[in-house]
Write an enzyme that holds these catalytic residues in place. Structure first.
Site, mmCIF file in Angstrom:
data_model
loop_
_atom_site.group_PDB
_atom_site.id
_atom_site.type_symbol
_atom_site.label_atom_id
_atom_site.label_comp_id
_atom_site.label_asym_id
_atom_site.label_seq_id
_atom_site.Cartn_x
_atom_site.Cartn_y
_atom_site.Cartn_z
ATOM 1 C CB CYS A 100 32.071 62.346 16.884
ATOM 2 S SG CYS A 100 32.218 60.729 17.654
ATOM 3 C CB CYS A 104 37.206 55.469 17.086
ATOM 4 S SG CYS A 104 36.646 56.612 15.849
ATOM 5 C CB THR A 191 30.757 58.329 21.667
ATOM 6 O OG1 THR A 191 31.212 59.395 22.487
ATOM 7 C CG2 THR A 191 30.816 58.746 20.220
ATOM 8 C CD GLU A 259 28.890 62.026 22.710
ATOM 9 O OE1 GLU A 259 28.236 63.026 22.394
ATOM 10 O OE2 GLU A 259 29.857 61.610 22.029
ATOM 11 C CG HIS A 294 39.103 57.061 22.455
ATOM 12 N ND1 HIS A 294 38.604 56.642 21.240
ATOM 13 C CD2 HIS A 294 38.243 58.025 22.884
ATOM 14 C CE1 HIS A 294 37.498 57.310 20.957
ATOM 15 N NE2 HIS A 294 37.258 58.163 21.936
ATOM 16 C CE1 TYR A 298 38.634 61.206 21.214
ATOM 17 C CE2 TYR A 298 38.307 63.561 21.468
ATOM 18 C CZ TYR A 298 37.846 62.278 21.608
ATOM 19 O OH TYR A 298 36.601 62.057 22.124
ATOM 20 C CB CYS A 301 38.405 61.925 14.469
ATOM 21 S SG CYS A 301 38.379 62.446 16.196
ATOM 22 C CD GLU A 445 33.499 64.046 20.543
ATOM 23 O OE1 GLU A 445 33.658 64.647 19.462
ATOM 24 O OE2 GLU A 445 32.955 62.945 20.646
HETATM 25 FE FE1 SF4 Z 1 34.428 60.276 17.691
HETATM 26 FE FE2 SF4 Z 1 36.934 60.943 17.194
HETATM 27 FE FE3 SF4 Z 1 36.321 59.478 19.353
HETATM 28 FE FE4 SF4 Z 1 36.156 58.467 16.863
HETATM 29 S S1 SF4 Z 1 38.014 59.136 17.950
HETATM 30 S S2 SF4 Z 1 34.693 58.208 18.494
HETATM 31 S S3 SF4 Z 1 35.443 60.213 15.719
HETATM 32 S S4 SF4 Z 1 35.717 61.598 18.935
HETATM 33 FE FE FE Z 2 34.932 60.743 21.635
#
Ligand code: SF4
Ligand code: FE
Length: 486
Positions: A100, A104, A191, A259, A294, A298, A301, A445
């Site tokens: 991660c 984002c 995060t 985190e 968000h 996911y 990423c 996660e």
């Molecule tokens: Fe992390 Fe993925 Fe969330 Fe971006 S979208 S903060 S890379 S878990």
């Molecule tokens: Fe996250």
């Protein structure tokens, strides 16, 4: 925009000196501490990519506020193309870091807040959006990293914020002054918090009328007086000793986002940094939009991460001499299929994006929830296949100390070798990478980030238009639709 690169981002964190604790001790420099430095480097990749000609178009864009070139992570989506480019950017970053990269969350917070403030101002004539724009232009021009701070501790989950025995279980305003407010409470699982420049505080859920003091959106510098962070522990974090570079699995970047708890112990927020104060009827919309953005991420990423895992397993199969076996090919095919299915839903919810009244674009919320729901499952199945293909030595491998030992190193090298010509160390490194990506903290996660699976199921059911679907079935069979009773 100050086109700061990864190194300059890291340097910019050194002067901030926020109050961070880890295993009971204060961290003096997040950029050098072994627990936090890998996460700093992962976030730095979001800066570094902008200098790479191949990815500039994804990493950079033009601010609709100033016309200046900015990082996409500070941009308010102005169309479907922006939404899709963000998804492509996240996949690339996932591939480059295999973890991660954290940035984002703030980006999604910026987008959700922007669109909601517009509608709030329309209703109440509050003028919050202009304030927010001023703050945002500074974020864009200085290319700052923002941690989107939403999740409150919540205490007794059966009670609303106003009914908690301990009122601090949700972030709330405890004092109003002429020039601002004082807030108290905490945000959990934040995060990228320890290596951000600013915190964007948002409410964690829809608030009722009695919870006005909890309906607060504001921006706080990471080193503001009263802000304390406690960095979370991760599986195998003791392996981050510099001498255990191989055993840590991903030596450059962390296993997950990194985190922290952010505690606000009576933090003063000046008026120009307050973007919501008491407008409870907009809290649900804000949470909903943030979550949808968000959740859309996911499938991007995590696809990047799973690309790396698929590559690692395939390479391991090659250097173990198993890559030609048909069942190996079939399992790798399944891994690829699951990866691309994850990615499809990220692209789909972006392609079906729509403009909010502010002009900022939202993703399709149903498809974004489906996307995240897939992420609570597929990475686990991909990990299962990866562990299956890699073999049991993932769990029994001797340590780097033994590999490098004068007494027993030759035994480790001999008996953990694979096909001829490949150094045993390569096989061990790949195994440790697979171990790091499939065990410990890594997959949690995928389950709980951007909301636990049940949160998506609630939205999927709510937006599923069941009435419409029932009518479809009835119409097909000639059952009168008008006589419907719920
Ligand atoms: Fe992390 Fe993925 Fe969330 Fe971006 S979208 S903060 S890379 S878990
Ligand atoms: Fe996250």
């Amino acid at each position: 925009m100050e086109l700061i690169n990864g190194a300059e981002y890291i340097e910019s964190l050194r002067s901030l000196n926020p109050k961070i604790y880890y295993k009971g001790k204060r961290i003096d420099d997040v950029t050098r501490h072994p627990a936090t430095a890998p996460h700093v480097r992962a976030a730095a990749m979001t800066y570094a990519l902008a200098s790479n000609e191949e990815y500039r178009d994804l990493a950079l864009t033009t601010s609709h506020l100033t016309g200046r070139t900015i990082s996409r992570f500070t941009h308010v989506h102005q169309g479907i193309e922006d939404l899709i480019k963000k998804i492509k950017l996240l996949r690339v970053l996932g591939q480059k870091t295999a973890t991660c990269f954290q940035r984002c969350v703030g980006h999604d917070g910026i987008n959700a807040t922007y669109s909601v403030l517009y509608e709030m101002d329309e209703k109440y004539g509050t003028g919050y959006l202009e304030r927010f724009k001023k703050w945002l232009i500074r974020i864009q021009d200085k290319n700052l990293m923002v941690v989107g701070a939403m999740t409150d501790p919540k205490g007794d989950r059966s009670r609303s914020p106003a009914d908690q025995p301990d009122p601090d279980q949700y972030v709330h305003v405890v004092e109003r002054r002429e020039d601002g407010v004082v807030i108290r409470g905490a945000k959990l699982h934040m995060t990228g918090a320890v290596n951000s420049h600013e915190i964007l505080v948002m409410p964690t859920s829809a608030m009722d009328e009695r919870s006005k003091d909890y309906a607060v959106v504001c921006a706080i510098p990471i080193n503001a007086p009263g802000v304390t962070m406690i960095f979370g522990r991760q599986a195998s974090d003791y392996r981050r000793d510099l001498r255990e570079r191989i055993d840590v699995g991903k030596p450059s970047f962390g296993a997950v986002g990194g985190e922290a708890v952010i505690a606000f112990e009576d933090v003063f927020v000046p008026t120009e940094r307050i973007f919501m104060d008491g407008e409870t009827d907009f809290t649900g919309m804000l949470v909903y939009r943030f979550a949808a953005h968000h959740r859309a991420n996911y499938g991007a990423c995590k696809t990047g991460l799973m690309d790396v895992l698929t590559g690692a397993v395939s390479y391991l199969a090659q250097i173990q001499g198993t890559s030609r076996a048909s069942h190996v090919k079939d399992k790798v095919t399944e891994m690829i299929h699951l990866c691309e299915t994850l990615y499809s839903s990220s692209i789909a919810c972006s392609a079906e994006g729509w403009p909010t009244p502010s002009g900022a674009y939202m993703v399709d919320t149903m498809l974004a929830n489906v996307c995240k729901q897939n992420v609570t499952r597929f990475p686990f199945e991909i990990a299962r296949l990866a562990v299956d293909l890699a073999g049991g030595f993932l769990a029994t491998l001797p340590s780097q100390y033994d590999l490098e030992s004068e007494e027993v190193g030759h035994l480790v090298k001999k008996y953990f070798s694979g096909v001829e010509g490949i150094p045993t160390e390569h096989r061990i490194k790949i195994a440790r990478l697979i171990e790091a990506m499939t065990g410990g903290t890594a997959l949690i996660e995928s389950m709980h980030g951007a909301g636990s699976p049940q949160a998506q199921r609630v939205m999927i059911f709510r937006e599923g238009e069941l009435d419409k679907k029932i009518r479809l079935a009835k119409a097909l069979l000639g059952i009168p639709v008008r006589q419907d009773k719920k």
